[in-house]
Design an enzyme around this catalytic site. Structure first.
Site, short mmCIF file in Angstrom:
data_model
loop_
_atom_site.label_atom_id
_atom_site.label_comp_id
_atom_site.label_asym_id
_atom_site.label_seq_id
_atom_site.Cartn_x
_atom_site.Cartn_y
_atom_site.Cartn_z
N GLY A 65 -7.80 -8.56 -12.39
CA GLY A 65 -6.96 -8.74 -11.20
C GLY A 65 -7.66 -8.18 -9.97
O GLY A 65 -8.88 -7.96 -9.96
N ARG A 77 -7.37 -9.58 -21.07
CA ARG A 77 -6.47 -10.26 -22.02
C ARG A 77 -6.59 -11.78 -21.87
O ARG A 77 -6.79 -12.49 -22.84
CB ARG A 77 -5.02 -9.81 -21.74
CG ARG A 77 -3.98 -10.50 -22.57
CD ARG A 77 -2.63 -9.95 -22.26
NE ARG A 77 -2.22 -10.15 -20.85
CZ ARG A 77 -1.09 -9.74 -20.32
NH1 ARG A 77 -0.23 -9.08 -21.08
NH2 ARG A 77 -0.79 -9.95 -19.06
N ASP A 82 -10.98 0.05 -1.38
CA ASP A 82 -10.70 0.21 -2.82
C ASP A 82 -12.01 0.30 -3.62
O ASP A 82 -12.13 1.10 -4.55
CB ASP A 82 -9.87 -0.95 -3.35
CG ASP A 82 -8.43 -0.90 -2.85
OD1 ASP A 82 -7.93 0.22 -2.60
OD2 ASP A 82 -7.81 -1.97 -2.70
N LEU A 125 2.21 6.72 -2.78
CA LEU A 125 1.80 8.13 -2.63
C LEU A 125 0.98 8.33 -1.36
O LEU A 125 0.64 9.46 -1.01
CB LEU A 125 0.97 8.56 -3.85
CG LEU A 125 1.74 8.71 -5.16
CD1 LEU A 125 0.78 8.88 -6.33
CD2 LEU A 125 2.69 9.91 -5.09
N SER A 126 0.64 7.24 -0.68
CA SER A 126 -0.23 7.35 0.50
C SER A 126 0.37 8.22 1.60
O SER A 126 -0.36 9.00 2.23
CB SER A 126 -0.58 5.97 1.04
OG SER A 126 -1.37 5.29 0.10
N LYS A 160 -2.35 -7.94 0.75
CA LYS A 160 -3.79 -7.70 0.90
C LYS A 160 -4.60 -8.98 1.18
O LYS A 160 -5.69 -8.90 1.71
CB LYS A 160 -4.34 -7.03 -0.36
CG LYS A 160 -3.94 -5.58 -0.51
CD LYS A 160 -4.63 -4.95 -1.70
CE LYS A 160 -4.29 -3.49 -1.83
NZ LYS A 160 -5.07 -2.81 -2.87
P1 ATR Z 1 -3.96 -5.78 -9.77
O1 ATR Z 1 -4.12 -6.52 -8.49
O2 ATR Z 1 -3.29 -4.43 -9.62
O3 ATR Z 1 -5.24 -5.69 -10.53
P2 ATR Z 1 -2.97 -8.04 -11.25
O4 ATR Z 1 -3.77 -8.96 -10.42
O5 ATR Z 1 -1.58 -8.43 -11.61
O6 ATR Z 1 -2.87 -6.60 -10.62
O7 ATR Z 1 -3.81 -7.77 -12.61
C1 ATR Z 1 -3.27 -7.05 -13.65
C2 ATR Z 1 -4.32 -6.93 -14.76
O8 ATR Z 1 -3.74 -6.20 -15.83
C3 ATR Z 1 -4.74 -8.28 -15.34
O9 ATR Z 1 -6.09 -8.18 -15.71
C4 ATR Z 1 -3.81 -8.40 -16.55
O10 ATR Z 1 -4.31 -9.23 -17.57
P3 ATR Z 1 -4.03 -10.83 -17.55
O11 ATR Z 1 -5.02 -11.40 -16.59
O12 ATR Z 1 -4.25 -11.26 -18.94
O13 ATR Z 1 -2.61 -11.00 -17.09
C5 ATR Z 1 -3.81 -6.97 -17.02
N1 ATR Z 1 -2.65 -6.67 -17.86
C6 ATR Z 1 -1.38 -6.46 -17.47
N2 ATR Z 1 -0.58 -6.20 -18.54
C7 ATR Z 1 -1.38 -6.25 -19.64
C8 ATR Z 1 -1.17 -6.04 -21.04
N3 ATR Z 1 0.05 -5.73 -21.54
N4 ATR Z 1 -2.24 -6.16 -21.87
C9 ATR Z 1 -3.47 -6.45 -21.38
N5 ATR Z 1 -3.73 -6.65 -20.06
C10 ATR Z 1 -2.72 -6.55 -19.21
#
Ligand code: ATR
Length: 281
Positions: free
Chosen positions: A136, A158, A111, A21-22, A69
Site C-alpha cells: 500500500g 497478501r 514518509d 498523534l501528530s 495524500k
Molecule cells: P497504507 O496506505 O497504510 O499502506 P493500504 O494501502 O490500505 O494502507 O495497504 C494496506 C496493506 O496492508 C496492504 O498491503 C494490505 O494487503 P492487500 O494488498 O492484500 O490488501 C495489507 N494488509 C491489510 N490487512 C492484511 C491482512 N489481514 N493480512 C495481510 N495483509 C494485510
C-alpha cells in the site's frame, strides 16, 4: 501557551484525524524550542475548500493524512520530485510572496525519510537486504526510502499482484509468501496493518523464521509492542517500534516548516506519554 496575533499556524488535515498523534508531537516540539506556534487537527472532507481556507487563514504548513495524500496533488503550485515519484504528499508548506501577498502551496513527502532514518539508527543501509511486507501507500514510501539508500529491497504482500506492481514501479525484488522460509535479510519491515488493535494476535511471519533477520521494524504503533516485535525480540533481533517512523517523518516536517533542528527526544517522549494516556482511558 500564549496565542496571539503572531502565532504561527500548523495542523493536520485528514478524515478522520481525531486519533492522530501528530498534534502532541508537533506541539511539544514547538514548545520546547519556544516557537510561537500551534498545531491543530482538522477534519476535512473537501481538500479544495481546505487549501483555499488554510491559505486565507495564514497557515504556515500542514500535514496531510488519509484520504487526502493523493487528491492534494491538484492543489499544489510546486511538488517535491520525490513526492511526485511516490505519488503521495504528506506535508504542505505555504509561502507568501512579500510583493503581491500571493500564497503558494508546496507539497513534500517525508514518509520515505521517516522509515529510512528510523532504520539508519540501527543498521548500515547501503548494500543491506530488506524484506518489506505490504504494497500500500506506506509500503511504497518505505520501499522507496530504502531502495534510494542502496538497500536491496524485496516486497511481499497478501495480494501478490500489488507487490509485483510495486516491485516493477521501483525496480526492486518481489517475493511470494511461499518463498519466506528461504529469505535471509538484515532488515524486515511490516508496513501492513497486521497486528494492529484489535487483531493483536496476528503477525506477518511465522516466529521460527525471524532468526533470518537482524533488525525488525513495525510501523504499527497500537500496540507499541506488536506480536511481531515481541517475537523478534525473543529471537534476538533489534526491534524498532511504530513510533520511530512517525517520529522521523514528523521531524522532517518540522524542519521544513520552521527551518530548525527538531527536538527528537522531546517529540518521542510526547508520543510515548500520549500513548500511555490512551491505554489508560
Ligand atoms: P497504507 O496506505 O497504510 O499502506 P493500504 O494501502 O490500505 O494502507 O495497504 C494496506 C496493506 O496492508 C496492504 O498491503 C494490505 O494487503 P492487500 O494488498 O492484500 O490488501 C495489507 N494488509 C491489510 N490487512 C492484511 C491482512 N489481514 N493480512 C495481510 N495483509 C494485510
Amino acid at each position: 501557551m500564549n496565542i496571539n496575533g503572531k502565532t504561527a499556524l500548523y495542523g493536520i488535515i485528514g478524515n478522520p484525524v481525531g486519533h492522530s498523534l501528530s498534534p502532541v508531537m508537533h506541539n511539544a516540539a514547538l514548545k520546547a524550542l519556544s516557537i510561537n506556534g500551534v498545531y491543530v487537527p482538522m477534519n476535512v472532507e473537501s481538500v479544495a475548500n481546505a487549501v483555499t481556507g488554510l491559505k486565507e487563514l495564514g497557515f504556515n504548513g500542514v500535514s496531510i493524512t488519509i484520504p487526502h495524500k493523493e487528491t492534494i496533488f491538484d492543489f499544489l503550485d510546486w511538488i517535491d520530485p520525490v513526492a511526485e515519484r511516490i505519488g503521495a504528499v504528506n506535508t504542505l508548506l505555504f509561502q507568501k510572496n512579500a510583493e503581491d501577498n500571493l500564497v503558494t502551496t508546496h507539497g513534500f513527502n517525508t514518509d520515505w525519510l521517516g522509515a529510512r532514518m528510523a532504520l539508519a539508527d540501527h543498521v548500515t543501509l547501503k548494500n543491506a537486504r530488506a524484506l518489506v511486507f505490504g504494497a500500500g501507500g506506506a509500503a511504497k514510501a518505505v520501499a522507496y526510502g530504502l531502495h534510494e539508500a542502496g538497500v536491496k529491497v524485496q516486497v511481499v504482500n497478501r495480494t501478490e499482484d500489488k507487490a509485483r506492481e510495486l516491485a516493477s514501479w521501483l525496480g526492486c525484488g518481489f517475493a511470494s509468501y511461499s518463498d519466506l522460509a528461504s529469505i535471509q535479510a538484515e532488515i524486515l519491515v511490516n508496513t501492513t496493518s497486521v497486528g494492529m488493535v484489535p487483531n493483536i494476535d496476528e503477525t506477518v511471519i511465522p516466529p521460527e523464521l525471524l532468526g533470518n533477520f537482524e533488525v525488525v521494524m513495525d510501523i504499527v504503533y497500537a500496540p507499541l509492542q506488536t506480536r511481531l516485535l515481541r517475537e523478534a525480540s525473543q529471537k534476538g533481533c533489534i526491534v524498532i517500534d511504530g513510533l520511530a517512523m512517525l517520529l522521523y517523518q514528523g521531524a522532517a516536517q518540522f524542519e521544513i516548516w520552521t527551518g530548525q533542528r527538531p527536538p527528537l527526544n522531546v517529540m518521542r517522549e510526547a508520543l510515548e506519554h500520549e500513548l500511555l494516556l490512551r491505554e489508560n482511558i
